[in-house]
Design a protein around this motif. Sequence first.
Motif, PDB file in Angstrom:
ATOM      1  N   LEU A  92      72.233  46.683   7.007  1.00 44.06           N
ATOM      2  CA  LEU A  92      71.561  47.784   6.469  1.00 44.06           C
ATOM      3  C   LEU A  92      71.313  47.186   4.826  1.00 44.06           C
ATOM      4  O   LEU A  92      69.961  47.109   4.503  1.00 44.06           O
ATOM      5  CB  LEU A  92      71.926  49.207   6.172  1.00 44.06           C
ATOM      6  CG  LEU A  92      72.054  49.859   7.615  1.00 44.06           C
ATOM      7  CD1 LEU A  92      72.694  51.252   7.322  1.00 44.06           C
ATOM      8  CD2 LEU A  92      70.804  50.106   8.350  1.00 44.06           C
ATOM      9  N   ALA A  93      72.154  46.814   4.378  1.00 44.97           N
ATOM     10  CA  ALA A  93      72.009  46.112   2.811  1.00 44.97           C
ATOM     11  C   ALA A  93      71.401  45.011   2.708  1.00 44.97           C
ATOM     12  O   ALA A  93      70.498  44.562   1.760  1.00 44.97           O
ATOM     13  CB  ALA A  93      73.472  46.190   2.161  1.00 44.97           C
ATOM     14  N   SER A  94      71.468  44.143   3.777  1.00 44.67           N
ATOM     15  CA  SER A  94      70.775  42.705   3.771  1.00 44.67           C
ATOM     16  C   SER A  94      69.076  42.968   3.972  1.00 44.67           C
ATOM     17  O   SER A  94      68.408  42.104   3.466  1.00 44.67           O
ATOM     18  CB  SER A  94      71.088  42.102   5.089  1.00 44.67           C
ATOM     19  OG  SER A  94      70.831  42.543   6.092  1.00 44.67           O
ATOM     20  N   ARG A  95      68.651  44.062   4.283  1.00 44.88           N
ATOM     21  CA  ARG A  95      67.104  44.237   4.471  1.00 44.88           C
ATOM     22  C   ARG A  95      66.930  45.593   3.461  1.00 44.88           C
ATOM     23  O   ARG A  95      65.547  46.155   3.541  1.00 44.88           O
ATOM     24  CB  ARG A  95      66.765  44.555   5.874  1.00 44.88           C
ATOM     25  CG  ARG A  95      67.464  45.738   6.591  1.00 44.88           C
ATOM     26  CD  ARG A  95      66.685  45.984   8.225  1.00 44.88           C
ATOM     27  NE  ARG A  95      67.216  46.986   8.601  1.00 44.88           N
ATOM     28  CZ  ARG A  95      68.293  47.153   9.377  1.00 44.88           C
ATOM     29  NH1 ARG A  95      69.359  46.065   9.527  1.00 44.88           N
ATOM     30  NH2 ARG A  95      68.610  48.383   9.898  1.00 44.88           N
ATOM     31  N   CYS A  96      67.640  45.881   2.591  1.00 46.47           N
ATOM     32  CA  CYS A  96      67.516  47.025   1.564  1.00 46.47           C
ATOM     33  C   CYS A  96      66.963  48.196   2.597  1.00 46.47           C
ATOM     34  O   CYS A  96      66.064  48.971   1.934  1.00 46.47           O
ATOM     35  CB  CYS A  96      66.517  46.452   0.609  1.00 46.47           C
ATOM     36  SG  CYS A  96      67.186  45.543  -0.505  1.00 46.47           S
ATOM     37  N   SER A  97      67.698  48.747   3.719  1.00 42.27           N
ATOM     38  CA  SER A  97      67.039  49.941   4.139  1.00 42.27           C
ATOM     39  C   SER A  97      67.544  51.085   3.451  1.00 42.27           C
ATOM     40  O   SER A  97      68.768  51.126   2.851  1.00 42.27           O
ATOM     41  CB  SER A  97      67.908  49.964   5.572  1.00 42.27           C
ATOM     42  OG  SER A  97      67.918  51.271   6.139  1.00 42.27           O
ATOM     43  N   ASP A 304      63.563  49.613  -4.507  1.00 38.27           N
ATOM     44  CA  ASP A 304      63.602  48.155  -3.743  1.00 38.27           C
ATOM     45  C   ASP A 304      63.716  47.063  -4.254  1.00 38.27           C
ATOM     46  O   ASP A 304      64.425  46.117  -3.843  1.00 38.27           O
ATOM     47  CB  ASP A 304      62.283  48.373  -2.854  1.00 38.27           C
ATOM     48  CG  ASP A 304      62.307  49.615  -1.809  1.00 38.27           C
ATOM     49  OD1 ASP A 304      63.432  50.062  -1.579  1.00 38.27           O
ATOM     50  OD2 ASP A 304      61.182  49.847  -1.289  1.00 38.27           O
ATOM     51  N   ALA A 305      63.009  46.958  -5.388  1.00 38.68           N
ATOM     52  CA  ALA A 305      63.200  45.655  -6.149  1.00 38.68           C
ATOM     53  C   ALA A 305      64.701  45.273  -6.764  1.00 38.68           C
ATOM     54  O   ALA A 305      64.973  44.253  -6.528  1.00 38.68           O
ATOM     55  CB  ALA A 305      62.127  45.505  -7.432  1.00 38.68           C
ATOM     56  N   TRP A 306      65.104  46.328  -7.144  1.00 43.04           N
ATOM     57  CA  TRP A 306      66.658  46.363  -7.708  1.00 43.04           C
ATOM     58  C   TRP A 306      67.556  45.781  -6.417  1.00 43.04           C
ATOM     59  O   TRP A 306      68.283  45.131  -6.638  1.00 43.04           O
ATOM     60  CB  TRP A 306      66.862  47.820  -8.180  1.00 43.04           C
ATOM     61  CG  TRP A 306      68.443  47.811  -8.791  1.00 43.04           C
ATOM     62  CD1 TRP A 306      69.612  48.073  -7.872  1.00 43.04           C
ATOM     63  CD2 TRP A 306      68.952  47.290  -9.914  1.00 43.04           C
ATOM     64  NE1 TRP A 306      70.578  47.829  -8.692  1.00 43.04           N
ATOM     65  CE2 TRP A 306      70.227  47.665 -10.032  1.00 43.04           C
ATOM     66  CE3 TRP A 306      68.370  46.976 -11.069  1.00 43.04           C
ATOM     67  CZ2 TRP A 306      71.060  47.324 -11.132  1.00 43.04           C
ATOM     68  CZ3 TRP A 306      68.960  46.808 -12.357  1.00 43.04           C
ATOM     69  CH2 TRP A 306      70.197  46.938 -12.216  1.00 43.04           C
ATOM     70  N   CYS A 307      67.471  46.608  -5.216  1.00 43.90           N
ATOM     71  CA  CYS A 307      68.234  46.399  -4.154  1.00 43.90           C
ATOM     72  C   CYS A 307      67.870  44.881  -3.854  1.00 43.90           C
ATOM     73  O   CYS A 307      68.745  44.012  -3.315  1.00 43.90           O
ATOM     74  CB  CYS A 307      67.761  47.352  -3.001  1.00 43.90           C
ATOM     75  SG  CYS A 307      68.744  46.960  -1.355  1.00 43.90           S
ATOM     76  N   ALA A 308      66.746  44.292  -3.466  1.00 43.09           N
ATOM     77  CA  ALA A 308      66.552  42.883  -3.296  1.00 43.09           C
ATOM     78  C   ALA A 308      67.310  42.080  -4.366  1.00 43.09           C
ATOM     79  O   ALA A 308      67.653  41.022  -3.556  1.00 43.09           O
ATOM     80  CB  ALA A 308      65.015  42.620  -3.572  1.00 43.09           C
TER      81      ALA A 308
END
Length: 313
Positions: A92-97, A304-308
Amino acid sequence: MTALTRLLAAVVLPCVLALTAVAAPAPASAAGYDDDPDPLRGLLLPPLDAVVGLLAPIPVPATPYTGDVCVDGADACIDDVVARMQARLGGLASRCSHSAVFSLAYLRVTENVRDAVRSGYFDDRAWLNRVDAVFAQMYFDTTSRWASGDRTGIPAAWRIALQAEDDRAMSGLGNFLLAMNAHINSDFPHVLAAVGLSGPDGSHKVDHNRYNNRLDSLYAPVFAEEAARFDPTFDDIDAGTAEEAVAGVIMRGWREMVWRNAEALVLAKTPAARKLVEKEIELYSALQAQLIRTFFVAKPAKRDAWCATHGAA
């Protein structure tokens, strides 16, 4: 005030303050909070714990567990759950779900339960292991069915939470609260009823209540980790550390409701009576979800930008 603070001020805190005023517990119950940076916790949570402690369980006969998850109650059950959660979170983290927020929180809670069980914190080690494993299996089943497009039988609170994650229309805190509500208020009563509310030595409610205090230690580090990885606004607190006390109040109320709903499921005398209890559980959790869904709407771009950049940490 943040949205969470407004929500609690309007809905939960008046009820809590009324209860604690009636209970008037001894001031010594706050001793464990003497060095706490949040003064509200010392004011609210020990009195609330005293109230919860006075709410005795309804006598329920001990019944054997008839399921096939963690039948032996071994420590390995939680080890397996942790491994599955780690693998799920990684994907999940790898695709920022937006599902990663609750996945992370649930992993940290499960690790905490594992450590508590092995330290001798609970009276019935096997029961806690089994509850943890059965509870997690329900989560895995629900999220797997949703991901495959199967909506059959998914409770309303989960449908609201999972659709909000897919729509990417909530703040991280909103996703956390929606999934927490669905898993606790909708799933947990059924888990406790299945695993058993009583054993040979009596009610398990003392162990159920005891975990409230362990949860208190998780809010600050988990909120900080969520903010560091998935949503920088997750721990944007503008009322000191009040949100952590608020979280403790919410969870105590939800967990007490869970126990009472589990009792109602077990004590239902007919299939029709049990069906009515099930409908009440679904309605309660769905109403909680609708309230949360209203308060925590947010645009995903910044998150989403932060998670990326930070999500895979």
